[in-house]
Design a protein around this motif. Structure first.
Motif, PDB file in Angstrom:
ATOM      1  N   ASP A   1     -32.816 -20.016   3.188  1.00 38.23           N
ATOM      2  CA  ASP A   1     -31.666 -19.953   1.988  1.00 38.23           C
ATOM      3  C   ASP A   1     -30.597 -19.322   2.885  1.00 38.23           C
ATOM      4  OD1 ASP A   1     -31.995 -16.898   0.739  1.00 38.23           O
ATOM      5  OD2 ASP A   1     -33.828 -17.866   1.774  1.00 38.23           O
ATOM      6  N   PRO A   2     -29.325 -19.714   2.422  1.00 33.89           N
ATOM      7  CA  PRO A   2     -28.256 -19.227   3.020  1.00 33.89           C
ATOM      8  C   PRO A   2     -28.020 -17.511   2.766  1.00 33.89           C
ATOM      9  CG  PRO A   2     -27.768 -21.279   1.685  1.00 33.89           C
ATOM     10  CD  PRO A   2     -29.265 -20.936   1.346  1.00 33.89           C
TER      11      PRO A   2
ATOM     12  N   PHE B   1     -28.759 -15.788  -2.856  1.00 37.84           N
ATOM     13  CA  PHE B   1     -29.624 -17.159  -2.750  1.00 37.84           C
ATOM     14  C   PHE B   1     -30.902 -16.989  -3.176  1.00 37.84           C
ATOM     15  CE2 PHE B   1     -26.826 -20.840  -2.078  1.00 37.84           C
ATOM     16  CZ  PHE B   1     -25.456 -20.076  -1.782  1.00 37.84           C
ATOM     17  N   GLY B   2     -31.594 -18.037  -3.833  1.00 39.32           N
ATOM     18  CA  GLY B   2     -33.288 -17.514  -3.869  1.00 39.32           C
ATOM     19  C   GLY B   2     -33.407 -18.552  -2.718  1.00 39.32           C
ATOM     20  N   THR B   3     -34.928 -18.572  -2.691  1.00 41.41           N
ATOM     21  CA  THR B   3     -35.722 -19.326  -1.390  1.00 41.41           C
ATOM     22  C   THR B   3     -35.634 -20.681  -1.506  1.00 41.41           C
ATOM     23  OG1 THR B   3     -37.727 -18.821  -2.353  1.00 41.41           O
ATOM     24  CG2 THR B   3     -36.906 -17.206  -0.908  1.00 41.41           C
TER      25      THR B   3
ATOM     26  N   PHE C   1     -31.205 -24.686  -5.017  1.00 43.61           N
ATOM     27  CA  PHE C   1     -31.006 -23.022  -4.649  1.00 43.61           C
ATOM     28  C   PHE C   1     -30.530 -22.514  -6.179  1.00 43.61           C
ATOM     29  CE2 PHE C   1     -32.099 -22.585  -0.468  1.00 43.61           C
ATOM     30  CZ  PHE C   1     -31.529 -23.566   0.156  1.00 43.61           C
TER      31      PHE C   1
END
Lengths: 115, 112
Positions: free
Chosen positions: A42-43, B102-104, B90
């Motif tokens: 993820d970012p 952010f989530g994964t 996300f």
């Protein structure tokens, strides 16, 4: 409508080289954010600038530096590149603060590959 | 501190069936919540956002999400999936002009 512009879109470097990524925010946006997205990740927030001053700092390595210029564009400078720096780097911009919530608009990203 | 947890790393649905992508958040104050979508080798596109107005938020492409404070959830739904919905989604939390967390991510697959 104008969007966030990032250049270059793709960049290939060798280990220990340096790289400079550029971000041009939407006109009249004064805040810029940088995010790093590793492969399958993820970012992650790196750093942000408001009115040319650093406003927040995340998990940005000491080898990286960034600044925002008088025309509000921003540059992310990366030195002593490592294989693990290979990622997609996003820039986002938002409109003037103090008006409540401000949406972040993302650029298309710069894909950095370190060989 | 703020965080989001996306409860499913992968979701697979058939075209035309409903989509549910689950997200729980943690925040010590009233958060702003978002859903972003990322198609392969593409940038991030905002689907919808919650910023303390209506709890049921409608976004683009038929997606919507409901903010439930009692359950600390912000699940994303769509009544009927299209093949073009296949992407990474996300869930994101933020406080006003702060950085986005952010989530994964949840990878949505849509089968014909």
């Amino acid at each position: 409508a104008a969007g966030v512009i990032q250049s270059p879109r793709h960049l290939i470097k060798e280990k220990r080289e340096t790289a400079t990524l550029k971000c041009y925010p939407i006109p009249r946006h004064d805040t810029v954010y940088w995010y790093q997205q590793g492969p399958g990740q993820d970012p992650q927030f790196l750093i942000s600038f408001y009115e040319k001053m650093q406003s927040d700092k995340g998990s940005i390595p000491d080898r990286f530096s960034a600044q925002q210029f008088s025309d509000y564009h921003s540059e992310l400078n990366m030195s002593s590149l490592e294989l693990g720096d290979s990622a997609l780097y996003f820039c986002a911009s938002s409109s003037p603060q103090g008006l409540g919530y401000n949406e972040q608009f993302f650029g298309p990203g710069t894909r950095l590959t370190v060989l | 501190a703020q965080s989001v947890t996306q409860l499913d790393s992968h979701v697979s649905v058939s075209e035309g069936t409903p989509v549910l992508l689950r997200c729980n958040y943690s925040s010590s104050y009233s958060p702003s919540l978002f859903w972003y979508v990322q198609h392969p080798n593409k940038g991030l596109q905002l689907l919808l956002k919650y910023t303390s107005a209506a709890t049921l938020v409608k976004g683009i492409n038929g997606f919507e999400a409901e903010f439930k404070k009692s359950e600390t959830s912000f699940h994303l739904t769509k009544p009927s999936a299209h093949m073009s919905d296949a992407a990474e989604y996300f869930c994101v939390v933020s406080r006003n002009t702060d950085k986005l967390i952010f989530g994964t991510g949840t990878r949505l697959q849509v089968f014909p």
